[in-house]
Design a protein around this motif. Structure first.
Motif, short mmCIF file in Angstrom:
data_model
loop_
_atom_site.label_atom_id
_atom_site.label_comp_id
_atom_site.label_asym_id
_atom_site.label_seq_id
_atom_site.Cartn_x
_atom_site.Cartn_y
_atom_site.Cartn_z
N UNK A 90 42.35 43.16 41.96
CA UNK A 90 43.34 42.42 41.18
C UNK A 90 44.36 41.70 42.06
N UNK A 91 44.12 41.70 43.38
CA UNK A 91 45.06 41.02 44.28
C UNK A 91 45.09 39.53 43.97
N UNK A 92 46.29 38.96 44.01
CA UNK A 92 46.45 37.54 43.68
C UNK A 92 45.94 36.64 44.79
N UNK A 113 32.43 42.84 47.59
CA UNK A 113 32.61 43.89 46.58
C UNK A 113 31.26 44.53 46.26
N UNK A 114 31.31 45.78 45.78
CA UNK A 114 30.11 46.44 45.33
C UNK A 114 29.54 45.77 44.10
N UNK A 115 28.22 45.75 44.00
CA UNK A 115 27.56 45.18 42.83
C UNK A 115 27.47 46.18 41.69
N UNK A 116 27.32 45.66 40.48
CA UNK A 116 27.11 46.49 39.29
C UNK A 116 28.20 47.53 39.09
N UNK A 117 29.45 47.13 39.38
CA UNK A 117 30.58 48.02 39.12
C UNK A 117 30.80 49.08 40.16
N UNK A 119 32.43 50.93 42.92
CA UNK A 119 33.85 50.81 43.28
C UNK A 119 34.04 50.81 44.80
N UNK A 120 33.46 49.83 45.46
CA UNK A 120 33.59 49.68 46.90
C UNK A 120 33.91 48.24 47.25
N UNK A 121 34.63 48.06 48.33
CA UNK A 121 34.94 46.73 48.85
C UNK A 121 35.08 46.82 50.36
N UNK A 122 34.92 45.69 51.02
CA UNK A 122 35.10 45.60 52.46
C UNK A 122 36.09 44.48 52.77
N UNK A 123 37.03 44.77 53.66
CA UNK A 123 37.98 43.79 54.16
C UNK A 123 37.70 43.57 55.64
N UNK A 241 30.78 38.48 46.50
CA UNK A 241 32.09 38.09 47.02
C UNK A 241 33.16 38.08 45.93
N UNK A 242 32.77 38.43 44.72
CA UNK A 242 33.71 38.51 43.61
C UNK A 242 33.55 39.86 42.92
N UNK A 243 34.64 40.33 42.33
CA UNK A 243 34.63 41.62 41.66
C UNK A 243 34.39 41.45 40.16
N UNK A 244 33.57 42.33 39.61
CA UNK A 244 33.35 42.33 38.16
C UNK A 244 34.03 43.50 37.49
#
Length: 383
Positions: A90-92, A113-117, A119-123, A241-244
């Protein structure tokens, strides 16, 4: 029957048993017989704790996402940081601030971002090539009962906090680790570690009853078994590259009162409902008044989603759960109530993002309803 995170939010929790006989023997043994062994055991535990913290904590970071905070683990010397999707989704802006263990504040970009919900991400921290890292444990190496260590930034104020517990449960069907190591808001995305200081999971959610947001010993982590494929996808450019992910509802909507009379409640799970941060699924809450020894049955029936039910006792402990016990995609719980009080029913979908209408009823085996005065309880699921 599958078992899942908040569907198994308190499932399989086994209180640690104390060997009464051994304790009694130690209590009456001569001091010079037990003191060296006790001291040695204590020293071993303390040394392990200290070694794990020294090894892993330099690579655990705090994440400032603008409207929230979380934790993360540096997993490559050039600055890849593993965290939860819900920490940054949800970061702007796609550029965030990372606070290292040594106090440095560095910019980082959201990579995937992780696929199919998932809850993982990489920065990726900018301009770094010699950062400390957290090693990943071997997939399939986690066992119930082993020590578990968490490091993170609880409440966004206490960076580098270290807590110790055990692996309380492994949900093999869903691939989730349950632990009693203290995890609080702000710990999200931080590592769950083994006694070698290796990452065995990414802390993602806690379960608590009442209106407080504190830890009650029921935490959940996404295991390294799911982390490894995600990181492979990131490195190969296949990750999203986008979160669902949906924004978790906070506070959770108040539960609806139902009675044990068998009358169906018609409802639906959809966007805007309560959301479990761990798998992006929707849920509704119901409460009823029960008495000790009563036999009850709860049914959740739907032709539009895969129903999932959890029943919590008046202390917030899980009493029962079910996925397809009602046949097809329907869920059914039958249980004997252990105490008088207010029971909580979580009407949930088996999969993330599932929406649709359902019918729910609760009935007493005797056919008579029990309705003492209502005492509402809250339930908060904390990312």
């Amino acid at each position: 029957m599958s078992t899942k995170l908040l569907r198994n939010a308190t499932s399989g929790i086994v209180a640690a048993a104390v060997a009464i006989g051994a304790n009694a023997m130690e209590a009456i043994a001569p001091f010079d017989f037990i003191a060296p062994n006790s001291a040695f055991a204590q020293d071993v535990d303390e040394r392990t704790n200290i070694q794990v913290y020294k090894k892993a904590s330099p690579a655990v970071v705090s994440i400032d996402a603008g409207d929230g905070t979380g934790s993360g683990s540096i997993i490559s010397r050039d600055g890849l940081v593993l965290t939860n999707a819900h920490v940054v989704a949800q970061a702007r802006r796609r550029t965030l601030n990372i606070i290292l263990a040594d106090g440095r504040r560095l910019p980082a970009d959201i990579v995937a971002f992780g696929n199919n919900g998932l809850d993982l991400a990489v920065l990726k921290i900018r301009g770094q090539n010699n950062l400390p890292t957290v090693a990943l444990a071997r997939p399939g190496s986690v066992q119930v009962g082993q020590r578990a260590y968490a490091i993170g930034n609880p409440f966004g104020q206490f960076q580098g906090t270290f807590t110790v517990g055990i692996v309380s449960r492994i949900d093999k069907q869903r691939g989730l680790i349950q632990t009693d190591a203290a995890i609080n808001p702000g710990n999200s995305g931080g590592p769950l570690l083994n006694s070698q200081g290796q990452l065995i999971g990414v802390n993602t959610a806690i379960f608590t009853s009442g209106r407080t947001a504190g830890n009650i010993g029921i935490g959940f982590a996404i295991p390294v078994d799911q982390v490894q494929p995600f990181l492979a996808a990131v490195r190969q450019g296949r990750a999203s590259t986008t979160s669902t992910r949906q924004r978790p509802t906070s506070p959770v909507k108040q539960p609806q009162q139902i009675s044990l009379n068998g009358t169906f409640v018609n409802a639906a799970l959809s966007k805007g409902d309560n959301v479990l941060p761990v798998d992006n699924s929707f849920f509704d809450l119901y409460i009823f008044q029960g008495r000790a020894g009563a036999r009850i049955r709860i049914d959740m029936i739907s032709q539009q989603l895969d129903s999932y039910l959890i029943l919590l006792d008046p202390n917030g402990n899980e009493l029962a759960q079910d996925d397809d016990g009602g046949g097809n995609q329907n869920a059914t719980i039958m249980a004997t109530l252990p105490a008088n009080g207010t029971y909580l029913v979580i009407a949930n979908s088996s999969g993330g993002g599932e929406a649709g209408a359902y019918r729910l009823r609760a009935l007493a085996a005797s056919g008579r309803s029990y309705q003492p005065p209502v005492r509402r309880r809250g339930i908060i699921i904390i990312p």
